[in-house]
Design an enzyme around this catalytic site. Sequence first.
Site, PDB file in Angstrom:
ATOM      1  N   SER A 243      16.787   1.755  85.018  1.00 33.68           N
ATOM      2  CA  SER A 243      16.174   1.650  83.688  1.00 33.68           C
ATOM      3  C   SER A 243      15.476   0.309  83.565  1.00 33.68           C
ATOM      4  O   SER A 243      15.691  -0.608  84.342  1.00 33.68           O
ATOM      5  CB  SER A 243      17.235   1.806  82.614  1.00 33.68           C
ATOM      6  OG  SER A 243      18.221   0.830  82.794  1.00 33.68           O
ATOM      7  N   ARG A 244      14.602   0.239  82.569  1.00 36.11           N
ATOM      8  CA  ARG A 244      14.097  -1.069  82.162  1.00 36.11           C
ATOM      9  C   ARG A 244      15.141  -1.689  81.242  1.00 36.11           C
ATOM     10  O   ARG A 244      16.095  -1.016  80.835  1.00 36.11           O
ATOM     11  CB  ARG A 244      12.784  -0.894  81.402  1.00 36.11           C
ATOM     12  CG  ARG A 244      11.659  -0.358  82.291  1.00 36.11           C
ATOM     13  CD  ARG A 244      10.348  -0.366  81.537  1.00 36.11           C
ATOM     14  NE  ARG A 244       9.290   0.210  82.341  1.00 36.11           N
ATOM     15  CZ  ARG A 244       8.583  -0.451  83.266  1.00 36.11           C
ATOM     16  NH1 ARG A 244       8.828  -1.738  83.490  1.00 36.11           N
ATOM     17  NH2 ARG A 244       7.632   0.148  83.954  1.00 36.11           N
ATOM     18  N   ALA A 245      14.930  -2.956  80.887  1.00 37.26           N
ATOM     19  CA  ALA A 245      15.860  -3.630  79.983  1.00 37.26           C
ATOM     20  C   ALA A 245      16.007  -2.840  78.691  1.00 37.26           C
ATOM     21  O   ALA A 245      15.012  -2.399  78.113  1.00 37.26           O
ATOM     22  CB  ALA A 245      15.347  -5.028  79.667  1.00 37.26           C
ATOM     23  N   ILE A 246      17.226  -2.597  78.237  1.00 34.07           N
ATOM     24  CA  ILE A 246      17.432  -2.016  76.911  1.00 34.07           C
ATOM     25  C   ILE A 246      17.766  -3.155  75.957  1.00 34.07           C
ATOM     26  O   ILE A 246      17.020  -3.454  75.044  1.00 34.07           O
ATOM     27  CB  ILE A 246      18.522  -0.926  76.937  1.00 34.07           C
ATOM     28  CG1 ILE A 246      18.036   0.239  77.809  1.00 34.07           C
ATOM     29  CG2 ILE A 246      18.805  -0.432  75.519  1.00 34.07           C
ATOM     30  CD1 ILE A 246      19.071   1.281  78.099  1.00 34.07           C
TER      31      ILE A 246
ATOM     32  N   ASP B 146      28.467   2.938  71.768  1.00 38.12           N
ATOM     33  CA  ASP B 146      28.146   3.743  72.937  1.00 38.12           C
ATOM     34  C   ASP B 146      29.379   4.607  73.164  1.00 38.12           C
ATOM     35  O   ASP B 146      30.232   4.293  73.976  1.00 38.12           O
ATOM     36  CB  ASP B 146      27.871   2.814  74.132  1.00 38.12           C
ATOM     37  CG  ASP B 146      27.235   3.575  75.285  1.00 38.12           C
ATOM     38  OD1 ASP B 146      27.088   4.804  75.181  1.00 38.12           O
ATOM     39  OD2 ASP B 146      26.895   2.939  76.297  1.00 38.12           O
TER      40      ASP B 146
ATOM     41  N   GLY C 230      25.558  -4.575  81.193  1.00 37.86           N
ATOM     42  CA  GLY C 230      26.146  -5.543  80.289  1.00 37.86           C
ATOM     43  C   GLY C 230      26.200  -6.963  80.820  1.00 37.86           C
ATOM     44  O   GLY C 230      26.434  -7.892  80.066  1.00 37.86           O
TER      45      GLY C 230
ATOM     46  N   SER D 105      25.706  10.802  79.755  1.00 31.73           N
ATOM     47  CA  SER D 105      24.344  10.349  80.043  1.00 31.73           C
ATOM     48  C   SER D 105      24.242   9.844  81.478  1.00 31.73           C
ATOM     49  O   SER D 105      23.266  10.109  82.166  1.00 31.73           O
ATOM     50  CB  SER D 105      23.883   9.320  79.012  1.00 31.73           C
ATOM     51  OG  SER D 105      24.393   8.057  79.299  1.00 31.73           O
TER      52      SER D 105
ATOM     53  N   SER E 146      19.024  -6.116  77.616  1.00 29.28           N
ATOM     54  CA  SER E 146      19.118  -7.265  78.519  1.00 29.28           C
ATOM     55  C   SER E 146      17.770  -7.963  78.672  1.00 29.28           C
ATOM     56  O   SER E 146      16.779  -7.554  78.085  1.00 29.28           O
ATOM     57  CB  SER E 146      19.619  -6.797  79.893  1.00 29.28           C
ATOM     58  OG  SER E 146      18.593  -6.102  80.566  1.00 29.28           O
TER      59      SER E 146
END
Lengths: 504, 504
Positions: B195-198, B257, B169, B265, B200
Amino acid sequence: MLFLKVKYLDLDLETNAIIINEEDLKGTAYYPHDRVLVETSGGSFIGTLYSTKTMVSPGEVGFSKTIMPMPLKEGEEVRIRHAQKPSSLNYIKKKMEGQTLKPHEIHTIVDEIVSKKLSNIELTAFVVSNYINGMETNEIVEMTKRMADTGEKLEWENSPIVDVHSIGGVPGNKYALLTIPIVASAGIIIPKTSSRAITSAAGTADIVEVLANVNLNAEEIKRVVKATNGCLVWGGAVNLAPADDIIINVERPLAIDPKPQLLASVMAKKIATGINYTVIDIPIGPGVKIKNEKEGNQLARKFIELGDLLGIRVECVLTYGGQPIGRAIGPALEAREALMALTDFKSAPNSLIEKSTSLAGVLLELGGAAQPGKGNKLAWEILSSGKALEKFNEIITEQGGKETKPDEIEVGNFSADIISPDNGYITYISNKLITNVAKEAGAPKDKKAGILLHAKVGDKVDKGEVLYTIYSSSEERLNAAVNLARRTYPVKVEGMLLKRISKF
Amino acid sequence: MLFLKVKYLDLDLETNAIIINEEDLKGTAYYPHDRVLVETSGGSFIGTLYSTKTMVSPGEVGFSKTIMPMPLKEGEEVRIRHAQKPSSLNYIKKKMEGQTLKPHEIHTIVDEIVSKKLSNIELTAFVVSNYINGMETNEIVEMTKRMADTGEKLEWENSPIVDVHSIGGVPGNKYALLTIPIVASAGIIIPKTSSRAITSAAGTADIVEVLANVNLNAEEIKRVVKATNGCLVWGGAVNLAPADDIIINVERPLAIDPKPQLLASVMAKKIATGINYTVIDIPIGPGVKIKNEKEGNQLARKFIELGDLLGIRVECVLTYGGQPIGRAIGPALEAREALMALTDFKSAPNSLIEKSTSLAGVLLELGGAAQPGKGNKLAWEILSSGKALEKFNEIITEQGGKETKPDEIEVGNFSADIISPDNGYITYISNKLITNVAKEAGAPKDKKAGILLHAKVGDKVDKGEVLYTIYSSSEERLNAAVNLARRTYPVKVEGMLLKRISKF
């Protein structure tokens, strides 16, 4: 932002689908199902993004040839960026949080549903939130009014305009073909709009369509009602409270019908139809929407309260929904049974006659044609005198049909009898399973397909006696229906001795 | 049942889309989005029905050439009927009703999510029900375990295996590029998947990819970790707890979320990665997921409780998330800032150094390399000694990259300065708006795009002084980003006198 060249596709699965090669999406902040804004030389529009491996090449964006909102040249470059989320989303989230929505918030949600700005995901979130958190009466009032205001409306010079509505769930529920002409022949205006089958084997509109045209527009409805005091038409041909038809698309797969939605969708159609009084039929029983009397009473009180706030007088009747009404299920079979009842009520099943005249009785009292408590008697008189049949034929003729005798109605050429496996009594007929067999035989699309019950709950049957006959226009479908019937046993036969318990 | 002839289409928008002409659906009990069973000579499969006016003619059924589950001849006749609803639907309805789900019910839901048997409507109903009704700890435990069990798992010979995870975030959150090598160089095994950017402008995987390959499979990850004690890879290249990637597709459009989902998750990925200890970074502040300390404490307790039940030791840290971490936002700019910090910590922003060493300190204590309370000091020593840089270069090299100096990293050729409109102080930097500007400039797909902040909250700035610089590889996108920046003011400058109230 993405810069891509236009390619047209033969694709009409969804309005404004925007197809991009997955290579162009890799590593970007754009994902399938994102709502995006397409900026072109001729203006911009909003659509939903999908990814493909093959339909368009990298660098291209595919649009549907048939449903593009504006003319674009093939090969023209367009810019694609994230679109603003619809305003509704904030209000749907408020409902998820259990908050009460303000009138303008509900209006925005209904408006964006009608203008198809909400995705299935957003719509589902709204429906599920309503199901879990419910709505206050005031919210339901606002939703109902807005649903009515966002569609077409019928207006009438005279009053009162009365109406009858069943919340459904019972097969064979063809009462309207009797009730409407009984009421109309007493001089009361009753413009009945019905639905086609949603999950049933025959909606009222499907049944009437066997005898007449039901796809009437507002002008035509007014003409028929002016001539006959009544009509029996399909509501879908006039655009009454269209939000409902969109919401139902996400309710059906989840098999939920949240009470606020049910109340609002029924009452919004009433407002849009311009009626003053309505009787709402709430069938009670296993396998229908309302399981018991307590639940039925609660729903009835909600309908009456909502009616008060919307200026519509509502009476509710709880009716027996434990097995099919009458003996016929499927459009042509039901049309035939209704005509038999209108022609000679003694030849028709009691359950159909009683339900139809009871509902007509309440309407005759509401409409001022009978004193309180005398409606049912008057309904019987009108039916047995032949006046109801006469009025029915008038309505049918005005709707482009012609007078028909019951045995002139054709049913499926292919038929099969399902026989009793034992001596005993019919202890149960499953509304759901018998509907499934009728649908497997082809109903409601095949108007001649359906089921004729030879015995009903409580009847004594002997081994080998016919329980019901399945009809179809297709031998293949008849066989499929027979197979389903044999697998699922929609009609249960049991001896009086249900279980024997002995010491050893 | 429908009888139709097979036609192949170039269509790969959805697995098992079943395209039927709308004429063939009229009056049937089949509706778009219905789940249907297709029976063919070679077996049967389930798909989702769509209607078309043009893509197939009446009598035909269209299937995708590329994603058909079985070979069929063009023109072959197939039968289509309603498919059984997935078993999950009953359990999702239980959750809608506020009931607690049994382990086998949760397992069925997770299994059917992973095998893609649930439609978006059904998935949304599940996610929204969890959001509203929540889940008991036991339900979350079962969901977490099943999510881990339905994907690939990494297994390790040694222990302990430690890990650090940020729930995200905050823009510029490149701490892992410092924390991982600090911990690994103390001899602790820390296989970091990111992770890759979701939503962001740069995920950790996007940043590391500027310097090395991040798409490693399970074998390759083990090799890198064996050689260096650590790694910095993209979790998406290994199939860890894949249910999460499917659920996120309906959470993103709703911008929710649900806590049970978030907990499950994160922890499912930890189980699948085979780790024993993890530190979870919970940024707190306006515009991030967790708004205040109270909410942060609650979530932290939940993570710790869940860890206990799953056999993973969890420590949580609440961190300041009120503005970006460091000054750089966007893959290349963040990689450069991280390398600067590793090379000479005095040249790098305090917020980055402090966050990275604090997290490393906790991990060093957990991993047994430092006494309780001494971790942070050891982390500083490892960073300032150059050992962390050395370890970082080892990891990068093992992942197919090469040692790089900060100023060798290229950033966008096109740049623009955004200047202060007034004398004053920076009172606020919006995480969300500054991210949007970086994304408008092309990040994360354009690795060289992003933002460099010249001043942060509390800094004094003069009128005309540069607040931040936007970089892009495309002049067009740079202009779009500048326009967005000018419209939305992501960095707010105000005088000390915020409001003047006088009598007249």
